[in-house]
Motif scaffolding. Sequence first.
Motif, short mmCIF file in Angstrom:
data_model
loop_
_atom_site.label_atom_id
_atom_site.label_comp_id
_atom_site.label_asym_id
_atom_site.label_seq_id
_atom_site.Cartn_x
_atom_site.Cartn_y
_atom_site.Cartn_z
N PRO A 107 0.85 -1.20 0.00
CA PRO A 107 0.00 0.00 0.00
C PRO A 107 0.88 1.25 0.00
CG PRO A 107 -0.79 -1.59 1.61
CD PRO A 107 0.53 -2.12 1.12
N GLY A 108 0.57 2.19 -0.89
CA GLY A 108 1.46 3.34 -1.03
C GLY A 108 2.80 2.94 -1.59
N GLY A 109 2.81 1.92 -2.45
CA GLY A 109 4.06 1.29 -2.89
C GLY A 109 5.05 2.23 -3.53
N LEU A 110 4.59 3.15 -4.37
CA LEU A 110 5.54 4.08 -5.00
C LEU A 110 6.14 5.03 -3.96
CD1 LEU A 110 4.13 5.15 -8.49
CD2 LEU A 110 5.97 3.57 -7.93
N GLY A 111 5.38 5.34 -2.91
CA GLY A 111 5.93 6.16 -1.83
C GLY A 111 7.02 5.41 -1.09
N VAL A 112 6.76 4.14 -0.81
CA VAL A 112 7.77 3.30 -0.16
C VAL A 112 9.01 3.17 -1.06
CG1 VAL A 112 8.28 1.01 0.78
CG2 VAL A 112 6.02 2.04 1.12
N ASN A 147 -2.44 8.37 -9.96
CA ASN A 147 -3.46 9.10 -9.18
C ASN A 147 -3.15 9.16 -7.69
OD1 ASN A 147 -5.13 9.64 -11.46
ND2 ASN A 147 -5.90 7.53 -11.35
N TYR A 148 -1.87 9.23 -7.35
CA TYR A 148 -1.49 9.48 -5.96
C TYR A 148 -1.91 10.89 -5.57
CZ TYR A 148 1.36 5.36 -4.85
OH TYR A 148 1.78 4.10 -4.55
N ASP A 149 -2.26 11.07 -4.31
CA ASP A 149 -2.55 12.40 -3.80
C ASP A 149 -1.30 13.27 -3.96
OD1 ASP A 149 -4.47 14.02 -1.76
OD2 ASP A 149 -2.35 14.33 -1.24
N ARG A 150 -1.41 14.42 -4.60
CA ARG A 150 -0.23 15.22 -4.92
C ARG A 150 0.46 15.75 -3.65
NH1 ARG A 150 -0.26 18.63 -8.78
NH2 ARG A 150 -1.84 17.51 -9.95
N ARG A 151 -0.32 16.06 -2.62
CA ARG A 151 0.32 16.47 -1.35
C ARG A 151 1.16 15.34 -0.78
NH1 ARG A 151 -4.63 19.33 2.03
NH2 ARG A 151 -5.00 21.08 0.62
N PHE A 152 0.57 14.17 -0.79
CA PHE A 152 1.26 12.98 -0.26
C PHE A 152 2.53 12.70 -1.06
CE2 PHE A 152 1.54 8.22 -0.31
CZ PHE A 152 1.91 8.05 1.01
N VAL A 207 2.89 3.08 4.50
CA VAL A 207 1.99 1.93 4.40
C VAL A 207 0.76 2.14 5.27
CG1 VAL A 207 1.73 -0.54 4.86
CG2 VAL A 207 3.80 0.31 3.74
N GLY A 208 0.98 2.61 6.50
CA GLY A 208 -0.14 2.84 7.41
C GLY A 208 -1.10 3.90 6.89
N LEU A 209 -0.55 5.02 6.36
CA LEU A 209 -1.40 6.07 5.82
C LEU A 209 -2.18 5.59 4.59
CD1 LEU A 209 0.98 9.18 6.07
CD2 LEU A 209 -1.06 8.74 7.45
N ALA A 210 -1.51 4.81 3.74
CA ALA A 210 -2.16 4.32 2.53
C ALA A 210 -3.26 3.31 2.85
CB ALA A 210 -1.12 3.70 1.60
N LYS A 211 -3.08 2.54 3.92
CA LYS A 211 -4.14 1.62 4.34
C LYS A 211 -5.31 2.38 4.95
CE LYS A 211 -1.83 -2.79 5.17
NZ LYS A 211 -1.54 -3.84 6.18
N TRP A 212 -4.99 3.44 5.67
CA TRP A 212 -6.04 4.22 6.33
C TRP A 212 -6.86 5.00 5.30
CZ3 TRP A 212 -5.43 9.79 7.90
CH2 TRP A 212 -6.56 10.25 8.59
N ARG A 213 -6.15 5.63 4.35
CA ARG A 213 -6.84 6.35 3.27
C ARG A 213 -6.38 5.77 1.94
NH1 ARG A 213 -6.07 12.59 3.47
NH2 ARG A 213 -7.23 12.31 1.52
N PRO A 218 -2.30 4.05 -4.35
CA PRO A 218 -2.57 2.64 -4.64
C PRO A 218 -1.27 1.87 -4.86
CG PRO A 218 -2.98 3.96 -6.58
CD PRO A 218 -2.71 4.92 -5.46
N PRO A 219 -1.29 0.56 -4.62
CA PRO A 219 -0.10 -0.26 -4.87
C PRO A 219 0.15 -0.44 -6.37
CG PRO A 219 -1.92 -1.63 -4.19
CD PRO A 219 -2.39 -0.21 -4.04
N VAL A 220 1.35 -0.87 -6.70
CA VAL A 220 1.73 -1.16 -8.09
C VAL A 220 1.93 -2.67 -8.20
CG1 VAL A 220 3.37 -0.74 -9.95
CG2 VAL A 220 2.85 1.06 -8.29
N ARG A 221 1.11 -3.30 -9.01
CA ARG A 221 1.20 -4.76 -9.15
C ARG A 221 1.45 -5.13 -10.61
NH1 ARG A 221 -3.32 -4.37 -5.42
NH2 ARG A 221 -2.68 -5.11 -3.35
N GLY A 222 1.75 -6.42 -10.80
CA GLY A 222 1.89 -6.92 -12.17
C GLY A 222 3.31 -7.23 -12.58
N TYR A 223 4.28 -6.93 -11.73
CA TYR A 223 5.66 -7.22 -12.09
C TYR A 223 6.01 -8.66 -11.75
CZ TYR A 223 6.50 -2.24 -12.82
OH TYR A 223 6.46 -0.95 -13.30
N THR A 224 6.63 -9.35 -12.67
CA THR A 224 7.06 -10.73 -12.43
C THR A 224 8.42 -10.71 -11.74
OG1 THR A 224 8.20 -10.89 -14.56
CG2 THR A 224 5.83 -11.44 -14.52
N TRP A 225 8.80 -11.88 -11.22
CA TRP A 225 10.11 -11.98 -10.59
C TRP A 225 11.23 -11.71 -11.60
CZ3 TRP A 225 10.99 -11.72 -5.65
CH2 TRP A 225 9.99 -12.10 -4.75
#
Length: 461
Positions: A107-112, A147-152, A207-213, A218-225
């Motif tokens: 959650p909030g993967g690009l931020g992490v 579509n991440y929150d621009r402030r975030f 992660v906590g903020l992204a789970k809360w709001r 949003p997370p980024v999925r779809g990448y293979t190993w």
Amino acid sequence: MTTTIEVAIALSGLLIILVLMGMRVAFATALIGFLGLFVIFAIDKNQGLARGFMTAVKISGQIPHSKTASHVLALIPTFILIGYLAYYAGLTRALFEAAKRWVGWLPGGLGVATVFATAGFAAVSGASVATSAVFARIAIPEMLKLNYDRRFAAGVVAAGGTLASLIPPSAILVIYAIITESSVGQLLMAGFLPGLVSAIIYAALIVGLAKWRKTLGPPVRGYTWKQRFETVPGALPIFAVVAIIIYCIYFGWGTPTEAGALGAFIVLVMALYKGMRWGNLKSALAETAKLTAMIFTMIWGVLIYVRYLGFANLPEAFADWIASLHQPPMLTLMFILLAYVILGMFMDAIGMLILTLPVTFPAVMALNGGESVTAAASALGMSGPECAVWFGIIVVKMAELCLITPPIGLNCFVVAGVRPDISVQDVFRGASPFFIADVVTVGVLIAFPQIVLWLPRLVLG
């Protein structure tokens, strides 16, 4: 009759007023230091106005060269140059892409990913401002596409850039070592684990903020190993440079200055191999020269002020007063750190440290029991040299707070400058949760000083 200490306190108060009025720290400290020296020699030492003035001029003129003509200071431009060369070599974008594919599923993967990428870049860059500027160009557009929150998004980049102050190679740690006459090598080694802890706490907050709001990021999925492992070669040069610097210092193969120079040479070769043009190299050298000149000017000014404080005996008097307080040493330390929080709202990180360390460092050392105290006899549970290293990491972490707190927060202004579509007010709002994360990190480092001291103790053997 007014005492020398009272005059020194009055002049120090005037210094703070000048800085808050907008006068540059370098010029304010040099001016107050010169005035203080003039008063000391003209009045206290009865040299008269003319001779006292010339004595102050001679001392003020000799200090910049005598104190900065040291190979240790060469660390500052080499560390800054590494960061700029790494950017022009494309290593930062490769590092961000690797982090995105490996941790983007959170959650909030690009931020992490941004936090860990800035931590990786911080390991080859000594400048927080440069780190924020680089990732404002790389990470924010990627986050806004999803579509991440621009402030975030802006707050993550501003806060992530502060990691460059703590994770070696760090220019601000070198400045601390110079002012306090501490071991540069031990301070650089001490910064790694606290920097990693800080990055992990940042990531957990995201992660906590992204789970809360869930609308924050949003997370980024779809990448293979396979796609994840494809990014490893592009990120390896960063870790190779870090490993070289660590091994040079840890095993005694070279001084920290030589390790920094070697790291800069390796990154230069990488940049040239990747096709860096003359214009980019010229820009990297020019930006390094500008930032280095600014830092050196501040050091020169504060060294004049420090010399005056030495003549006035103010640091020793303040240290004696701190040691005489009838309250738990940890409570006194909390008050000192609270003062840094307040000062950080009105001053930049480097200026705040070079302005306060001549007084707060001797006070903390006295609080612990002195520079030669053993761990068993100390108040804070560590020997004198260990306390110097530990306080260096704590105070640099406190300095990071002022990079994201209004109204001066430099990293926030840099992010807003790179991204005109995001107001500086929005950047400050986005970075505000990370203030809490930094407070938690400082609490962890105070409660568990072993995190700071483990690597330096290994170096000492």
